[in-house]
Design an enzyme around this catalytic site. Sequence first.
Site, short mmCIF file in Angstrom:
data_model
loop_
_atom_site.label_atom_id
_atom_site.label_comp_id
_atom_site.label_asym_id
_atom_site.label_seq_id
_atom_site.Cartn_x
_atom_site.Cartn_y
_atom_site.Cartn_z
N GLY A 11 0.83 -1.22 0.00
CA GLY A 11 0.00 0.00 0.00
C GLY A 11 0.85 1.26 0.00
N ARG A 15 -2.80 8.15 3.93
CA ARG A 15 -3.08 8.94 5.13
C ARG A 15 -1.82 9.45 5.82
NH1 ARG A 15 -7.11 4.22 7.16
NH2 ARG A 15 -5.71 3.08 5.77
N LYS A 22 4.69 4.18 3.21
CA LYS A 22 4.30 4.03 4.62
C LYS A 22 5.15 3.02 5.39
CE LYS A 22 0.34 2.00 6.00
NZ LYS A 22 -1.09 1.94 6.39
N GLN A 72 2.67 -6.80 -6.19
CA GLN A 72 1.27 -6.47 -6.44
C GLN A 72 1.26 -5.22 -7.33
OE1 GLN A 72 -1.04 -4.87 -3.19
NE2 GLN A 72 -2.96 -5.73 -3.97
N ARG A 439 57.42 29.84 12.50
CA ARG A 439 56.66 31.05 12.76
C ARG A 439 57.65 32.20 12.73
NH1 ARG A 439 55.93 29.32 19.03
NH2 ARG A 439 57.90 30.17 19.75
C1 UD1 Z 1 -6.92 -3.41 7.63
C2 UD1 Z 1 -8.05 -4.43 7.76
C3 UD1 Z 1 -8.87 -4.10 8.98
C4 UD1 Z 1 -7.98 -4.10 10.21
C5 UD1 Z 1 -6.76 -3.20 10.03
C6 UD1 Z 1 -5.77 -3.46 11.15
C7 UD1 Z 1 -8.69 -5.21 5.53
C8 UD1 Z 1 -9.64 -5.10 4.42
N1 UD1 Z 1 -8.86 -4.41 6.56
O1 UD1 Z 1 -7.48 -2.13 7.42
O2 UD1 Z 1 -9.91 -5.06 9.14
O3 UD1 Z 1 -8.73 -3.72 11.34
O4 UD1 Z 1 -6.09 -3.45 8.79
O5 UD1 Z 1 -4.69 -2.58 11.11
O6 UD1 Z 1 -7.80 -6.02 5.45
N2 UD1 Z 1 -1.95 -3.53 1.44
C9 UD1 Z 1 -1.41 -4.10 0.30
N3 UD1 Z 1 -2.11 -4.05 -0.85
C10 UD1 Z 1 -3.35 -3.49 -0.94
C11 UD1 Z 1 -3.90 -2.92 0.22
C12 UD1 Z 1 -3.18 -2.95 1.39
O7 UD1 Z 1 -0.30 -4.63 0.34
O8 UD1 Z 1 -3.92 -3.51 -2.04
C13 UD1 Z 1 -1.16 -3.58 2.70
C14 UD1 Z 1 -0.78 -2.21 3.20
O9 UD1 Z 1 0.51 -1.85 2.75
C15 UD1 Z 1 -0.82 -2.38 4.71
C16 UD1 Z 1 -1.79 -3.52 4.94
O10 UD1 Z 1 -1.96 -4.16 3.70
O11 UD1 Z 1 0.44 -2.73 5.22
C17 UD1 Z 1 -3.13 -3.04 5.46
O12 UD1 Z 1 -3.71 -2.11 4.57
P1 UD1 Z 1 -4.44 -0.80 5.09
O13 UD1 Z 1 -4.90 -0.05 3.90
O14 UD1 Z 1 -3.61 -0.11 6.07
O15 UD1 Z 1 -5.72 -1.46 5.79
P2 UD1 Z 1 -6.60 -0.85 6.95
O16 UD1 Z 1 -7.56 0.12 6.35
O17 UD1 Z 1 -5.75 -0.39 8.05
CA CA Z 2 -3.57 -0.15 8.40
#
Ligand code: UD1
Ligand code: CA
Length: 465
Positions: A11, A15, A22, A72, A439
């Site tokens: 990701g 935020r 991140k 990904q 000097r």
């Molecule tokens: C996620 C969980 C949520 C949980 C929370 C805990 C899901 C759908 N939601 O939400 O239930 O309470 O974490 O912290 O799983 N990432 C990828 N590829 C993507 C999307 C995300 O690798 O396409 C990775 C991000 O880099 C991150 C992790 O997955 O390290 C979590 O993603 P993030 O977007 O932070 O999920 P949350 O909204 O926090």
């Molecule tokens: Ca998260």
Amino acid sequence: MRLGAVVLAAGQGKRMKSKLFKVLHPVCGKPMVQHVVDRLTEMNADRIVVVVGHGADQVRSTIAGAVEFAHQEQQLGTAHALMQAGPLLEHEDGLTLVLYGDTPLLTADTLQRMMEAHRQSGAGVTLLTAHMDNPTGYGRIIRDAAGEVQAIVEQKDCTPEQQAIQEINTGTYCFDNRKLFAALKLVNNHNAQGEYYLTDVIEIMRSGGSKACAHVLDDPQESIGVNDRVALAEVEEIMRRRIAHAHMLGGVTLIDPASTYIDADVRIGADTVVLPGTMLRGKTVIGEDCVIGPQAEIADSVIGDGVAINRSVLSESSVGSHTQVGPFAYLRPGSKVGEHAKIGDFVELKNAQIGDGSKVPHHSYVGDAVVGSRVNIGCGVITANYDGVNKHQTRIEDDAFIGSNSSLIAPIHIGQGAYVVAGSTITSDVEADAMAIARQRQTNKPGYASRLKNRIRGKKPLSSE
Ligand code: UD1
Ligand code: CA
């Protein structure tokens, strides 16, 4: 049983509002994803796969340790991210831990206990949950009347009743590997964010006849997911306290742990005292019986035993046992100070070796130099190492004495036991046991001082006195 692990780290972390991806944001000096990887290494996972996407090259080159990477291409959600590890893992038997790269506080102990619970229950999936006072932003755990976990609902998909649930998904799971990859193929993106949610796998596995269990964390703080810089600061503080604790239990005195900043991989020997305002960073190693601080900043340096470092900045340097540094010294990269030496106030070293028992007590610059043992470098001595184009070396042999306020114009060699007279500008090598004086000769003119003063007064109007 085989243990695989996948860390999701593709990701962007919108935020965070940052140019840095991140999962690379440091927590106590170490990228948060590295904390997660280190826990898995501690647990002897057979394979660790990190899923990268945003900033993939940078994340790959930053992460240290025996990990494999999956890519990904587009960030379509956590389930989609995990599917990218399929080609590497889907044909394996055994267990697979899945962690998110933004939860750096989870401990190996917690993961171990979750796995233990998983093995005993015979579940297809065990997820780690926590009770949060403020669950905003996390997926909520939906349990049925019997208390069995039914599903995870993301914040944005919650009904008002579901939003009130305080048990949250930490984003940490233990799966039967084959069941996981079978279930992942059935995840769709029909939800508020149009993403493939890993959390949907719980319901899918249940309807396929597998049991889903929840292992509740004792300490909910462990599960903080870092989505913004507020959480980053929270996590940093908790980690800092944890690190301080471990050092104190290991025999290190921290006068004020709250104002002492020690990075995750720093090592400190017993009976060392660390005084307030001190930052110990990176891979710094400090011996026993030292007094560090107040206000020392030491990065990636190796410090011996019984060393005192007061109000000084050191980076990529080493200091031998029983040496004193500071107050107000600056040791730049490549400085190697021997044992029983002294680097005093307002001394700057750069890429300089200072031998055992040598002293640079005050106001000096020593750069690109090799200084032997028992050398005394007087107040205000500088090495003129730079001609505007190239850097040149200064070599000073054992037992030499460099008088105060001398300039050593490099390249230059001062032989063993040589004596440079104070105030000299040395441009030619000095052989062993020689005295060098460079000097202008002084002339004293008797009675001339008052004559001079009178002359000056005579020329000025009285009002100016
Ligand atoms: C996620 C969980 C949520 C949980 C929370 C805990 C899901 C759908 N939601 O939400 O239930 O309470 O974490 O912290 O799983 N990432 C990828 N590829 C993507 C999307 C995300 O690798 O396409 C990775 C991000 O880099 C991150 C992790 O997955 O390290 C979590 O993603 P993030 O977007 O932070 O999920 P949350 O909204 O926090
Ligand atoms: Ca998260």
